[in-house]
Enzyme design. Structure first.
Site, mmCIF file in Angstrom:
data_model
loop_
_atom_site.group_PDB
_atom_site.id
_atom_site.type_symbol
_atom_site.label_atom_id
_atom_site.label_comp_id
_atom_site.label_asym_id
_atom_site.label_seq_id
_atom_site.Cartn_x
_atom_site.Cartn_y
_atom_site.Cartn_z
ATOM 1 N N ASP A 138 -5.661 -4.348 -2.268
ATOM 2 C CA ASP A 138 -4.564 -3.789 -0.647
ATOM 3 C C ASP A 138 -4.200 -5.302 -0.462
ATOM 4 O O ASP A 138 -4.877 -5.969 -0.001
ATOM 5 C CB ASP A 138 -5.354 -3.018 -0.462
ATOM 6 C CG ASP A 138 -4.173 -2.134 0.246
ATOM 7 O OD1 ASP A 138 -3.289 -3.501 1.536
ATOM 8 O OD2 ASP A 138 -4.285 -1.283 0.773
ATOM 9 N N SER B 183 0.360 -1.399 0.645
ATOM 10 C CA SER B 183 0.016 -0.208 -0.390
ATOM 11 C C SER B 183 1.308 1.520 -0.079
ATOM 12 O O SER B 183 1.846 1.529 -0.948
ATOM 13 C CB SER B 183 -0.901 -0.308 0.926
ATOM 14 O OG SER B 183 -1.869 0.948 1.467
#
Length: 609
Positions: free
Chosen positions: A473, A362
């Protein structure tokens, strides 16, 4: 002094230096060496065959042995080396069990053998002393599984130029300098061995060596770097046989096909047991490295290292990998709190702690990718803040809440067509593979696409497609991807937990997602009131719910993450909101001050190179 006496003296010295047998009284060591027999073996020669009778304990006096086994499919599995002062075979002989693995000489070696009859004779004379040290040896072996604990003794390397002008000589000198200045070794215990052009005399650190057998240098050196010739010669073959690790050296842009010297060395018996690397030398001003794919064809290499000529930093990077002391840094996700990574990186740089591999998820992947591209920390701060302020458009919520086109566009602008394989430092971005239900580690292909997948929270942004599979993610499973870094620090041909050190940075503050106890139901109005009125009952909104859902797996794995990392940092950034990107400089400063305090507490000698 005659040869047997010299070997006995070296055997006694090796036992005295042993972590296990060095505790024996001097008279027992003397008796032990008198009862031993000796054997000289060439590199690649088999010493122990799996399944054979355990009829002796083998001590390494000089050289090194390699433990190996064959997998069910016949492939070779390599385990640790056995160095001077270490032994193998105690457990099998004491328990009268067959040999548990194959053992071969990785280089020309001198061994001392204590057979069963001699062992039992000594045991009758010194039952307490011998029982204690042999049980210690067995305990250490069981504690470390099938591996043998390595010591930092006489590591030897050979640089093999694949063509004329490859730069092996300059690289050898840079490696010696890296061992001395970067890893703090005594310059008198690091040697660079070469020969004068066209089969001349042997040179040690630029000075002619007398008639001393170069194998005897192991007693007085921690590191020996042999520089082979670019052609088949007695010296090239000799240098190859003395080395634990082989570093092939070629110029970027040269032919990637297997050359004559490689074909000849492959015929050497010990070729399969040595760790093998390839260095691609680039001009000093090269913008990016050559793509390594062509060089992998037909070769079994541990790694390919893109280096720049005259770059001491690149040579030090290589030296840390060769000595299993590379440093991998793992950057976790956490929205704007991820700016703390920049402060930690600044502290590491000021404290001269290197970064050899970079991994992230991320926000950590976004920052780590820019670092891998060579961007400065101030530049990364500004670029990341600009990227985060771009906004997104809502879309028909069939796949996600927002379309993600602006995020993709800006990542493509930031990284262009840069490939991960053509970075100067290894990098990976973690993502959750919704199709497979596991973490996908992206270490190949377009850099922007890998960062996009790692920055696509499920439900908020559309998943990134990879061969029909859906990537989002990675925090769903692993927010700070330490396990992939651990695997990359290990040596692919050796079945072991991994080498080097991992510094993990976790900025995902543990917060309890709760609604007010008086609320019976979450509604748009209750959440809107909570945002507009300071004293309104707590009512989490969609962003908080999606974020918590997307990070719940990573939060549950935090204990494992801490256990797998060598150094774990958790900057105190809870006061900052996830979207506080305009506070990036403040967050980075807190990360810097926190890291400087923690680094001051580290045992630098023990934890880092």
């Amino acid at each position: 002094m005659d040869q047997p006496q010299r070997v006995r003296d070296r055997s006694a010295d090796a036992l005295r230096a042993s972590a296990v047998f060095g505790s024996l009284p001097e008279p027992v060591i003397a008796e032990l060496t008198e009862l031993m027999s000796w054997r000289h073996v060439h590199g690649g020669e088999t010493v122990i065959v799996e399944g054979a009778e355990s009829d002796s304990i083998i001590f390494v006096i000089s050289g090194a042995l390699r433990v190996s086994r064959r997998d069910r499919d016949g492939s070779l599995l390599l385990y640790n080396q056995i160095h001077p002062g270490q032994s193998i075979g105690e457990l099998g002989m004491i328990l009268q069990q067959p040999r548990a693995q194959d053992v071969s000489a990785i280089r020309d070696s001198t061994l001392a053998l204590l057979d069963r009859q001699a062992y039992e004779t000594l045991l009758l004379r010194h039952p307490l002393e011998l029982s204690r040290v042999f049980m210690r040896a067995v305990y250490d072996r069981l504690r470390h599984g099938s591996e043998v604990q390595e010591q930092r003794l006489a590591q030897t390397f050979v640089l093999v130029p694949l063509h004329e002008g490859a730069g092996a000589g300059a690289l050898a000198a840079a490696l010696v300098n890296a061992f001395v200045h970067n890893q703090g070794m005594d310059p008198r215990r690091v040697g660079h061995l070469a020969v004068e052009p066209h089969g001349g005399r042997t040179v040690l650190n630029g000075e002619l060596l007398d008639g001393t057998d170069t194998r005897a240098l192991e007693d007085s050196h921690e590191m020996l770097v042999y520089e082979a010739e670019e052609r088949d010669s007695a010296w090239t073959r000799y240098a190859f046989r003395q080395a634990d690790q082989v570093i092939f050296v070629a110029s970027a842009g040269s032919s990637s096909g297997l050359g004559e010297i490689e074909a000849l060395l492959r015929q050497e018996p010990g070729f399969a047991f040595k760790r093998k690397h390839l260095v691609l030398m680039h001009p000093p001003g090269a913008a990016q490295p050559e793509h390594p794919a062509a060089w992998l064809h037909g070769r079994e290499l541990e790694r390919i290292y893109p280096l720049r000529q005259h770059s001491q930093a690149d040579a030090e990077h290589l030296a840390r990998f060769l000595t299993s002391s590379a440093v991998g840094i793992v950057l976790g996700g956490g929205g704007a709190r991820g700016f703390a990574h920049l402060g930690v990186l600044k502290a590491l740089n000021e404290c001269h702690i290197p970064v050899d591999l970079i991994g992230g998820n991320s926000m950590g992947a976004l920052i780590g990718a820019q670092l891998a591209c060579g961007h400065g920390l101030d530049q990364i701060l500004e670029q990341t803040r600009r990227f985060a302020s771009g906004g997104e458009r809502l879309t028909l919520p069939l796949v996600s809440l927002v379309g993600g086109r602006r995020v993709e566009r800006d990542l493509r602008r930031l990284f262009g067509e840069q490939l991960i394989e053509q970075l100067w430092r290894p990098f990976f971005a973690a993502a959750c593979n919704l199709s497979r239900g596991n973490t996908t580690v992206q270490d190949q292909g377009l850099l922007w696409r890998a960062v996009l997948a790692s920055n696509s929270p499920a439900g908020l942004l559309p998943p990134v497609l990879q061969g029909g599979e859906l990537l989002v993610d990675g925090a769903i499973l692993e927010n700070v991807p330490v396990q992939p870094m651990r695997m990359r620090l290990g040596t692919p041909l050796e079945r072991r937990r991994g080498n080097g050190k991992i510094i993990a940075i976790d900025v995902d503050v543990r917060a309890h997602l709760r609604a007010d106890a008086e609320l019976q139901r979450l509604t748009p109005w209750s959440t809107l009131r909570a945002k507009l009125r300071a004293n309104a009952p707590a009512s989490p909104g969609l962003a908080n719910i999606l974020y918590s859902a997307g990070h719940i797996g990573g939060s549950s794995q935090r204990g494992r993450t801490i256990a797998q990392a060598d150094l774990y940092l958790e900057p105190p950034v809870a006061e900052f909101a996830l979207m506080a990107y305009q506070r990036g400089a403040d967050i980075a400063e807190i990360g810097y001050r926190y890291a400087m305090e923690k680094i001051a507490q580290w045992d630098r000698q023990k934890m880092l190179p």
